[in-house]
Design a protein around this motif. Structure first.
Motif, short mmCIF file in Angstrom:
data_model
loop_
_atom_site.label_atom_id
_atom_site.label_comp_id
_atom_site.label_asym_id
_atom_site.label_seq_id
_atom_site.Cartn_x
_atom_site.Cartn_y
_atom_site.Cartn_z
N ALA A 1 -7.60 -1.07 -2.92
CA ALA A 1 -8.44 -0.03 -2.33
C ALA A 1 -8.10 0.22 -0.86
O ALA A 1 -8.41 1.27 -0.31
CB ALA A 1 -9.91 -0.40 -2.47
N GLY A 2 -7.49 -0.75 -0.21
CA GLY A 2 -7.15 -0.63 1.20
C GLY A 2 -6.56 -1.93 1.70
O GLY A 2 -6.37 -2.88 0.94
N PRO A 3 -6.25 -2.01 3.01
CA PRO A 3 -5.59 -3.20 3.54
C PRO A 3 -6.40 -4.49 3.41
O PRO A 3 -5.84 -5.54 3.08
CB PRO A 3 -5.36 -2.85 5.02
N ILE A 4 -7.71 -4.42 3.63
CA ILE A 4 -8.53 -5.62 3.52
C ILE A 4 -8.59 -6.08 2.07
O ILE A 4 -8.44 -7.28 1.77
CB ILE A 4 -9.95 -5.37 4.08
N ASP A 5 -8.80 -5.13 1.16
CA ASP A 5 -8.85 -5.47 -0.27
C ASP A 5 -7.52 -6.07 -0.71
O ASP A 5 -7.49 -7.05 -1.48
CB ASP A 5 -9.15 -4.21 -1.08
N CYS A 6 -6.42 -5.51 -0.23
CA CYS A 6 -5.10 -6.01 -0.57
C CYS A 6 -4.91 -7.45 -0.09
O CYS A 6 -4.48 -8.33 -0.85
CB CYS A 6 -4.03 -5.11 0.02
N ALA A 7 -5.24 -7.70 1.18
CA ALA A 7 -5.07 -9.05 1.75
C ALA A 7 -5.95 -10.07 1.03
O ALA A 7 -5.50 -11.19 0.72
CB ALA A 7 -5.39 -9.02 3.24
N VAL A 8 -7.20 -9.70 0.75
CA VAL A 8 -8.13 -10.62 0.08
C VAL A 8 -7.64 -10.94 -1.33
O VAL A 8 -7.66 -12.10 -1.76
CB VAL A 8 -9.55 -10.01 0.03
N LEU B 1 0.82 -1.21 0.00
CA LEU B 1 0.00 0.00 0.00
C LEU B 1 0.86 1.26 0.00
O LEU B 1 0.54 2.25 -0.68
CB LEU B 1 -0.94 0.00 1.21
N GLN B 2 1.95 1.24 0.75
CA GLN B 2 2.84 2.41 0.79
C GLN B 2 3.51 2.67 -0.55
O GLN B 2 3.63 3.80 -1.00
CB GLN B 2 3.90 2.22 1.88
N VAL B 3 3.93 1.59 -1.21
CA VAL B 3 4.63 1.73 -2.49
C VAL B 3 3.68 2.12 -3.61
O VAL B 3 4.01 2.94 -4.47
CB VAL B 3 5.37 0.42 -2.83
N GLN B 4 2.47 1.54 -3.62
CA GLN B 4 1.53 1.88 -4.70
C GLN B 4 1.13 3.34 -4.64
O GLN B 4 0.91 3.99 -5.66
CB GLN B 4 0.29 0.98 -4.64
N ALA B 5 1.03 3.89 -3.43
CA ALA B 5 0.65 5.30 -3.29
C ALA B 5 1.72 6.21 -3.88
O ALA B 5 1.42 7.20 -4.54
CB ALA B 5 0.41 5.64 -1.83
N SER B 6 2.99 5.86 -3.68
CA SER B 6 4.07 6.69 -4.22
C SER B 6 4.23 6.50 -5.71
O SER B 6 4.71 7.38 -6.42
CB SER B 6 5.39 6.36 -3.51
N GLY B 7 3.79 5.33 -6.23
CA GLY B 7 3.93 5.06 -7.65
C GLY B 7 2.81 5.64 -8.49
O GLY B 7 2.92 5.71 -9.71
#
Length: 304
Positions: free
Chosen positions: A152-159, A140-146
């Motif tokens: 969409a968020g941590p839950i979406d990322c984990a799922v 999430l940190q890297v995608q924001a800078s890229g």
């Protein structure tokens, strides 16, 4: 020393859990902005210094706030926040269990080696929660800078990680997390315990330490922790944010070889300024939160 040991024996696991969660929350709120800067510095695309995305910690801070606002510094905080209470509870539980297993005589203080090994056990215990949380946080940190928002968020990322490649994808980087957290936790707790004992006046209990002394002990412990944790942390961040299939197996040798070949030994300390700016206040806040919560619990429920 005997008085200190007696005070520690009456701390219940439930109090440790609640107080550890409070300490972890304090650590996260105080330290996450600089953690975001650290990860972005560690994972920014390789380029000559004149064309680098960020030239240093302050430049990364300035550009992040300019483009994303202050909340941009708190990107990816949901995942570690969701696991911070059980993580710190397990950490303090693991440390206490390690001391208990090695202490044959309650009136005999543990050696420095035994305290260090107890801290190492805490690092093993917390990896179960830390590894997936760090994987999500870094992505999430890297995608924001890229600039490309894939999650969409941590839950979406984990799922999505789980759906795409199963539980192994969620726990990608576990071995590197162990390499980082086991020795660094040993030094972390050893430093804090040694400083607590050193700063406690003769005949007093460690529970009587003043706020400035707790902050000093906790902050210094955080600095010592990151001295040995940063190189494996750089490897972990690069491995966890790399495209699938780029590195083989645990990624340890491949990531290390690539970083040393392309950037030299200094690459292992990328994000140094951000890490050490964060380490003291974040860990000082953690131990202060823990000690204050523990005192509050002892006052509200002395018989727990």
């Amino acid at each position: 020393m005997g008085e200190r040991k007696l005070a520690e024996k009456h701390i219940s696991p439930l109090k440790n859990f609640i107080a550890g969660g409070a300490g972890g929350a304090c650590l996260l709120f105080a330290g996450h902005p600089l953690d975001t800067i650290k990860v972005r510095l560690q994972t920014q695309p390789k380029a000559p210094s004149s064309h680098a995305l960020y030239t240093g910690a302050y430049d990364c801070f300035r550009k992040t706030v300019s483009k994303e606002g202050v909340l941009g510094l708190y990107k990816g905080m949901g995942a570690p926040l969701a696991g911070v209470a059980p993580m710190m509870a397990i950490s303090f539980f693991g440390f206490g269990l390690g001391k208990q297993l090695q202490q044959t005589d309650p009136n005999k203080p543990l050696t420095y080696t035994q305290i260090f090994l107890s801290g190492c056990l805490a690092g093993v215990f917390t990896t179960v929660i830390v590894a997936p949380g760090e994987r999500v946080k870094c992505l999430l940190q890297v995608q924001a800078s890229g600039g490309q928002l894939r999650y969409a968020g941590p839950i979406d990322c984990a799922v999505r990680l789980y759906k795409e490649q199963g539980i192994r994808s969620v726990y990608k980087g576990t071995v590197l997390t162990l390499i980082r957290d086991v020795p660094s936790n040993g030094l972390y707790f050893l430093t804090y315990e040694c400083l607590k004992n050193f700063l406690t006046a003769e005949g007093e209990s460690v529970s009587q330490l003043s706020t400035p002394k707790i902050l000093l002990a906790g902050g210094t412990a955080g600095i010592f922790n990151w001295v040995i944790a940063l190189p494996p942390d750089v490897l972990k961040s690069n491995f966890q944010t790399a495209a699938d299939g780029k590195y083989r197996g645990t990624g340890v040798s491949d990531v290390l070889r690539e970083l040393l070949r392309e950037e030299g030994p200094r690459a292992l300390y990328k994000g140094f300024n951000a890490v050490f700016l964060r380490a003291f206040p974040a860990n000082a806040a953690c131990f202060l939160g823990f000690e204050v919560a523990l005192k509050g619990l002892n006052w509200m429920a002395p018989t727990w």
